[in-house]
Design a protein around this motif. Structure first.
Motif, mmCIF file in Angstrom:
data_model
loop_
_atom_site.group_PDB
_atom_site.id
_atom_site.type_symbol
_atom_site.label_atom_id
_atom_site.label_comp_id
_atom_site.label_asym_id
_atom_site.label_seq_id
_atom_site.Cartn_x
_atom_site.Cartn_y
_atom_site.Cartn_z
ATOM 1 N N THR A 1 56.331 28.127 67.421
ATOM 2 C CA THR A 1 55.219 27.498 67.295
ATOM 3 C C THR A 1 54.009 28.278 67.341
ATOM 4 O OG1 THR A 1 53.900 26.273 68.860
ATOM 5 C CG2 THR A 1 55.397 27.858 69.852
ATOM 6 N N THR B 1 53.068 23.143 65.348
ATOM 7 C CA THR B 1 54.709 23.572 65.417
ATOM 8 C C THR B 1 55.532 23.665 64.115
ATOM 9 O OG1 THR B 1 54.582 23.232 67.842
ATOM 10 C CG2 THR B 1 57.069 22.697 66.871
ATOM 11 N N LEU C 1 57.829 14.816 67.618
ATOM 12 C CA LEU C 1 58.708 15.070 68.793
ATOM 13 C C LEU C 1 59.504 13.645 68.871
ATOM 14 C CD1 LEU C 1 55.870 15.735 71.077
ATOM 15 C CD2 LEU C 1 57.336 17.159 70.486
ATOM 16 N N ILE D 1 63.794 13.996 69.883
ATOM 17 C CA ILE D 1 64.422 13.022 70.654
ATOM 18 C C ILE D 1 65.311 12.754 70.551
ATOM 19 C CG2 ILE D 1 63.494 10.961 71.781
ATOM 20 C CD1 ILE D 1 61.097 13.109 72.798
ATOM 21 N N LEU E 1 52.484 23.905 72.254
ATOM 22 C CA LEU E 1 53.972 22.752 72.022
ATOM 23 C C LEU E 1 54.079 22.490 73.746
ATOM 24 C CD1 LEU E 1 56.252 22.448 70.757
ATOM 25 C CD2 LEU E 1 57.718 24.611 71.112
ATOM 26 N N GLU E 2 53.471 23.207 74.541
ATOM 27 C CA GLU E 2 53.815 22.533 75.712
ATOM 28 C C GLU E 2 53.336 20.848 76.171
ATOM 29 O OE1 GLU E 2 53.295 25.609 78.513
ATOM 30 O OE2 GLU E 2 55.095 26.443 78.126
ATOM 31 N N THR F 1 54.563 18.343 73.927
ATOM 32 C CA THR F 1 56.154 17.628 74.360
ATOM 33 C C THR F 1 55.373 17.495 75.521
ATOM 34 O OG1 THR F 1 55.895 19.999 75.505
ATOM 35 C CG2 THR F 1 57.712 19.477 73.715
ATOM 36 N N ASN G 1 55.237 13.270 75.809
ATOM 37 C CA ASN G 1 55.746 12.400 75.408
ATOM 38 C C ASN G 1 56.368 11.936 76.422
ATOM 39 O OD1 ASN G 1 58.197 11.107 74.498
ATOM 40 N ND2 ASN G 1 57.689 11.390 72.166
ATOM 41 N N TRP H 1 60.494 13.298 75.817
ATOM 42 C CA TRP H 1 60.964 15.442 76.149
ATOM 43 C C TRP H 1 61.617 15.546 77.137
ATOM 44 C CZ3 TRP H 1 60.642 18.579 71.823
ATOM 45 C CH2 TRP H 1 60.797 19.544 72.312
ATOM 46 N N SER H 2 61.657 15.384 78.393
ATOM 47 C CA SER H 2 61.844 15.532 79.232
ATOM 48 C C SER H 2 63.124 15.383 79.534
ATOM 49 C CB SER H 2 61.359 15.757 80.989
ATOM 50 O OG SER H 2 61.005 13.537 80.814
ATOM 51 N N VAL I 1 66.671 19.914 77.285
ATOM 52 C CA VAL I 1 65.760 20.113 78.271
ATOM 53 C C VAL I 1 66.433 20.333 79.682
ATOM 54 C CG1 VAL I 1 63.533 19.302 79.427
ATOM 55 C CG2 VAL I 1 63.870 19.532 77.124
ATOM 56 N N TYR J 1 66.445 25.100 76.923
ATOM 57 C CA TYR J 1 64.962 25.122 76.020
ATOM 58 C C TYR J 1 65.058 25.850 75.881
ATOM 59 C CZ TYR J 1 60.289 23.812 74.705
ATOM 60 O OH TYR J 1 59.324 23.689 74.742
#
Length: 343
Positions: free
Chosen positions: A225, A230, A264, A268, A291-292, A295, A298, A301-302, A307, A312
């Motif tokens: 990234t 990314t 993303l 996922i 990147l944070e 992510t 969406n 992502w979590s 993650v 991660y």
């Protein structure tokens, strides 16, 4: 009686003269042998005085661009990439010029005194190289870096035309580093440094790879990234190849569309066991923030397994983006610990 005394005195005088002559001859012999005795004594007093080292002769090799190159004990070397500058010193050589990253990027410590810079490795200054009167120039045959293409291959004709040996190398894997260092230590005549900085590292890597479980390989995605976006890396990259050696199933090898367009949603959907991230560029914090932010946009992502399970993982760019050289074993060990240390 007088004659008898005279003869006796004469005999005594002759005997004394002969004795004196013998004594003088003995002294002279001792004096002539003294330097040899002194030399032996000096050797005993200095048992560690090194013998004169053999000067390496001409070495001819084929570089990674397919060019035949001959160098003869070069003393004014310019390395146009930081990892090559470090590798040349690891092989026992000294430098008069380096690209900017050799002095500015984290991870390198250049020991050569009064070394000059010849510009960024993506835009080497030919005039700066020529001004150093080099007898060997080390360049990269690869392209890329900070999103741009290297122009070093374009400088070959000018250097060769000036009678300056130039060699091009491309190092991605440890095997590439091994080949590079074999060439460098052949040139410097330092086989001992090959053993120290390559052979021993190879032994350590073999032990680490041998300890990786053969069954149930984990899945992973490897991301780089930077401030502008990314990218996904497959097993053909530096860190991707190490992950493959450690038994990882890189999902980008099966989903090559990810290499062009990072998605993303696709990540996922694949739900890898591990996600490794390498920040690129001069601003690591900006790279990770990019990147944070992407992510966080969406919520799904979590929910990723990587993650939720603490897999991660951000990797140190000094080991996984720059070439680790004599620390390749540390790079393998770091990945092994992240992959299997939790099991």
């Amino acid at each position: 009686m007088y004659r008898k005394d005279f003869v006796l005195k004469k005999f005594v005088l002759c005997a004394a003269a002969a004795a004196l002559a013998l004594a003088l001859a003995g002294c002279g012999q001792q004096e002539s042998e003294a330097p040899a005795a002194d030399a032996t004594q000096q050797e005993q007093q200095n048992p560690e005085a090194p013998a004169a080292e053999a000067v390496p002769g001409p070495v001819t090799f084929t570089d990674d661009a397919g060019n035949e190159v001959t160098v003869d004990n070069p003393q004014r070397v310019v390395a146009c990439m930081g990892s090559f500058a470090n590798a040349w010193e690891l092989a026992g050589g000294t430098l008069v010029g380096v690209s900017d990253d050799a002095l500015q990027a984290a991870g390198w410590t250049i020991q050569s005194p009064d070394v000059a810079t010849v510009g960024d490795f993506t835009a080497v200054n030919l005039e700066a190289v020529m001004a150093l009167d080099p007898d060997f120039v080390i360049m990269t045959s690869g392209t890329g870096g900070r999103g741009g293409d290297s122009s070093q291959a374009d400088l070959r004709d000018a250097l060769v035309g000036a009678g300056i040996p130039v060699a091009y190398f491309e190092v991605t894997t440890f095997d590439d580093y091994e080949r590079l260092m074999r060439t460098f230590t052949d040139i410097t005549g330092r086989a001992d440094l090959y053993d120290q900085n390559v052979a021993k590292v190879a032994e350590a890597i073999d032990a680490i790879v041998g300890a990786a479980p053969a069954e149930n390989p984990p899945t992973a995605l490897l991301l780089t990234t930077f401030s502008g976006g990314t990218r996904v890396q497959n097993s053909g990259t530096q860190t991707g190849a190490m992950l493959a050696d450690l038994g990882v199933n890189n999902l980008a090898d099966e989903n090559r569309s990810l290499l062009k367009d990072f998605s993303l949603e696709a990540v996922i959907e694949m739900d890898p066991d591990f996600i490794f991230v390498i920040p690129m560029g001069n601003d690591t914090e900006a790279a990770m923030r990019n990147l944070e932010e992407a992510t966080a946009a969406n919520p799904a992502w979590s929910s990723l397994s990587a993650v939720q399970n603490g897999r991660y993982i951000t990797l140190d760019p000094t080991l996984y983006l720059a070439k680790p050289n004599a620390q390749w074993d540390a790079a393998y060990q770091g990945l092994f610990d992240n992959l299997y240390g939790q099991n």
